[in-house]
Design a protein around this motif. Sequence first.
Motif, PDB file in Angstrom:
ATOM      1  N   ALA A   1       0.857  -1.190   0.000  1.00 58.47           N
ATOM      2  CA  ALA A   1       0.000   0.000   0.000  1.00 58.47           C
ATOM      3  C   ALA A   1       0.889   1.235   0.000  1.00 58.47           C
ATOM      4  O   ALA A   1       1.480   1.583   1.029  1.00 58.47           O
ATOM      5  N   GLY A   2       1.015   1.876  -1.149  1.00 57.63           N
ATOM      6  CA  GLY A   2       1.830   3.073  -1.250  1.00 57.63           C
ATOM      7  C   GLY A   2       1.008   4.335  -1.089  1.00 57.63           C
ATOM      8  O   GLY A   2      -0.217   4.321  -1.183  1.00 57.63           O
ATOM      9  N   ALA A   3       1.695   5.433  -0.815  1.00 56.47           N
ATOM     10  CA  ALA A   3       1.052   6.748  -0.769  1.00 56.47           C
ATOM     11  C   ALA A   3       1.984   7.756  -1.423  1.00 56.47           C
ATOM     12  O   ALA A   3       3.208   7.641  -1.327  1.00 56.47           O
ATOM     13  N   MET A   4       1.396   8.735  -2.079  1.00 54.85           N
ATOM     14  CA  MET A   4       2.143   9.685  -2.884  1.00 54.85           C
ATOM     15  C   MET A   4       1.813  11.120  -2.492  1.00 54.85           C
ATOM     16  O   MET A   4       0.688  11.423  -2.113  1.00 54.85           O
ATOM     17  N   VAL A   5       2.811  11.980  -2.572  1.00 58.70           N
ATOM     18  CA  VAL A   5       2.619  13.426  -2.407  1.00 58.70           C
ATOM     19  C   VAL A   5       3.239  14.113  -3.616  1.00 58.70           C
ATOM     20  O   VAL A   5       4.372  13.804  -3.996  1.00 58.70           O
ATOM     21  N   TYR A   6       2.484  15.017  -4.214  1.00 63.49           N
ATOM     22  CA  TYR A   6       3.020  15.873  -5.278  1.00 63.49           C
ATOM     23  C   TYR A   6       2.752  17.313  -4.871  1.00 63.49           C
ATOM     24  O   TYR A   6       1.672  17.642  -4.364  1.00 63.49           O
ATOM     25  N   ALA A   7       3.733  18.203  -5.072  1.00 61.58           N
ATOM     26  CA  ALA A   7       3.532  19.596  -4.683  1.00 61.58           C
ATOM     27  C   ALA A   7       4.462  20.521  -5.451  1.00 61.58           C
ATOM     28  O   ALA A   7       5.536  20.118  -5.918  1.00 61.58           O
ATOM     29  N   THR A   8       4.040  21.751  -5.574  1.00 64.35           N
ATOM     30  CA  THR A   8       4.906  22.831  -6.025  1.00 64.35           C
ATOM     31  C   THR A   8       5.595  23.395  -4.791  1.00 64.35           C
ATOM     32  O   THR A   8       4.934  23.687  -3.780  1.00 64.35           O
ATOM     33  N   VAL A   9       6.917  23.537  -4.828  1.00 66.12           N
ATOM     34  CA  VAL A   9       7.674  23.877  -3.622  1.00 66.12           C
ATOM     35  C   VAL A   9       8.751  24.917  -3.917  1.00 66.12           C
ATOM     36  O   VAL A   9       9.061  25.212  -5.074  1.00 66.12           O
ATOM     37  N   LYS A  10       9.304  25.432  -2.842  1.00 67.11           N
ATOM     38  CA  LYS A  10      10.481  26.299  -2.908  1.00 67.11           C
ATOM     39  C   LYS A  10      11.502  25.744  -1.932  1.00 67.11           C
ATOM     40  O   LYS A  10      11.275  25.754  -0.723  1.00 67.11           O
ATOM     41  N   ASN A  11      12.621  25.265  -2.436  1.00 70.85           N
ATOM     42  CA  ASN A  11      13.636  24.656  -1.585  1.00 70.85           C
ATOM     43  C   ASN A  11      14.557  25.720  -1.005  1.00 70.85           C
ATOM     44  O   ASN A  11      14.741  26.800  -1.582  1.00 70.85           O
ATOM     45  N   THR A  12      15.138  25.413   0.146  1.00 66.13           N
ATOM     46  CA  THR A  12      16.125  26.285   0.789  1.00 66.13           C
ATOM     47  C   THR A  12      17.279  25.428   1.292  1.00 66.13           C
ATOM     48  O   THR A  12      17.170  24.209   1.414  1.00 66.13           O
ATOM     49  N   GLU A  13      18.385  26.087   1.581  1.00 73.76           N
ATOM     50  CA  GLU A  13      19.568  25.357   2.050  1.00 73.76           C
ATOM     51  C   GLU A  13      19.346  24.752   3.437  1.00 73.76           C
ATOM     52  O   GLU A  13      19.831  23.646   3.728  1.00 73.76           O
ATOM     53  N   TYR A  14      18.598  25.468   4.289  1.00 69.83           N
ATOM     54  CA  TYR A  14      18.467  25.027   5.690  1.00 69.83           C
ATOM     55  C   TYR A  14      17.231  25.671   6.294  1.00 69.83           C
ATOM     56  O   TYR A  14      16.894  26.815   5.985  1.00 69.83           O
ATOM     57  N   ASP A  15      16.540  24.902   7.141  1.00 76.26           N
ATOM     58  CA  ASP A  15      15.367  25.438   7.844  1.00 76.26           C
ATOM     59  C   ASP A  15      15.497  25.088   9.326  1.00 76.26           C
ATOM     60  O   ASP A  15      15.445  23.918   9.715  1.00 76.26           O
ATOM     61  N   ASP A  16      15.683  26.111  10.153  1.00 71.52           N
ATOM     62  CA  ASP A  16      15.946  25.901  11.578  1.00 71.52           C
ATOM     63  C   ASP A  16      14.763  25.221  12.275  1.00 71.52           C
ATOM     64  O   ASP A  16      14.956  24.316  13.100  1.00 71.52           O
TER      65      ASP A  16
ATOM     66  N   TYR B   1       5.149  -1.574   2.616  1.00 73.34           N
ATOM     67  CA  TYR B   1       5.201  -3.030   2.468  1.00 73.34           C
ATOM     68  C   TYR B   1       4.488  -3.731   3.624  1.00 73.34           C
ATOM     69  O   TYR B   1       4.302  -4.951   3.573  1.00 73.34           O
ATOM     70  N   ASP B   2       4.087  -2.970   4.638  1.00 72.06           N
ATOM     71  CA  ASP B   2       3.300  -3.540   5.735  1.00 72.06           C
ATOM     72  C   ASP B   2       1.809  -3.599   5.407  1.00 72.06           C
ATOM     73  O   ASP B   2       1.022  -4.151   6.177  1.00 72.06           O
ATOM     74  N   GLY B   3       1.395  -3.019   4.279  1.00 73.91           N
ATOM     75  CA  GLY B   3       0.001  -3.078   3.862  1.00 73.91           C
ATOM     76  C   GLY B   3      -0.938  -2.164   4.611  1.00 73.91           C
ATOM     77  O   GLY B   3      -2.161  -2.247   4.435  1.00 73.91           O
ATOM     78  N   ASP B   4      -0.399  -1.251   5.428  1.00 72.35           N
ATOM     79  CA  ASP B   4      -1.242  -0.362   6.238  1.00 72.35           C
ATOM     80  C   ASP B   4      -1.560   0.904   5.437  1.00 72.35           C
ATOM     81  O   ASP B   4      -0.861   1.907   5.530  1.00 72.35           O
ATOM     82  N   LYS B   5      -2.627   0.841   4.653  1.00 73.86           N
ATOM     83  CA  LYS B   5      -2.975   1.941   3.757  1.00 73.86           C
ATOM     84  C   LYS B   5      -3.246   3.236   4.517  1.00 73.86           C
ATOM     85  O   LYS B   5      -2.833   4.318   4.086  1.00 73.86           O
TER      86      LYS B   5
END
Length: 277
Positions: A73-88, A244-248
């Motif tokens: 049981a897989g799950a997916m995330v798709y998003a438009t993002v803005k990456n940064t070097e570091y987030d405190d 792979y544990d099947g926990d949807k």
Amino acid sequence: HHLYNTKFYCLSLSESRASLLVMPSGENVCLYTNDFDKPEDQRELAHFGLARNRTFKKIIVSEEIKSVCPEFAGAMVYATVKNTEYDDGLWRKIESLGEELRASLDTESLKLMPPIQATRHIYRLCGKDPSRYRPAAEALIRRMLQGKELYQRDTLVDLVNLGSMAYGYSIGGFDADKIVGETLTLGIGRHDEPYEGIGRGMINIEGLPVYRDAEGGVGTPTSDNERTKMSIDTRHILVLVNGYDGDKMNTLRCAEYIAGLLRLHADGKDITVCNYD
């Protein structure tokens, strides 16, 4: 319905295998969906003021994976993002989780976490030694339990690693714009199949579960591929949670947790979350 204090709205589409859950999430709307390719499905979505996000990929679980793990049981995330070097703020969450893990686990009990135990079992069924080719979630948590510092990469990579450690799933994080074609297929690595792991050089993926696009392998539970890795310039992220544990339900919770982190730490917008199996 109310589930874990979250409000869901349910919509079934005519003559479709899929169902839709729409959840208000701050400024974004999350669509939980499988396939909405039929014209009648598109008309019904339009009726509700919705449209399928065509930019994320279709995920296919092959018969060879289903033969060894029919409960996948897989799950997916798709998003438009803005990456940064570091987030405190993100790293404070990582450090807090590390304290919790060290208080509750050791390197042996770690292997009994259901998602990790199930992934190790699938490795053995596919002919791979999980102690030599550790699933990424196990390797990350093990490093924290041993008191070693995690490698700090960038916000998107660190964020995916946090989701993996929090739930125990090996999670692939990809620059969606680098994936070739419209489909990713989850299969099993073949003898002498070329695969360049991130920071690892060429690795032997024979017997490892592997996602492939039109050009070849892009992700295994041990290491993702250099070709489709995220960078500071990534604008569209695809995250795959391997259940792979099947926990949807748990993989979906993990995916929504990552979606929340994307909103808070990577300016995540146009977020789509769904199960696939």
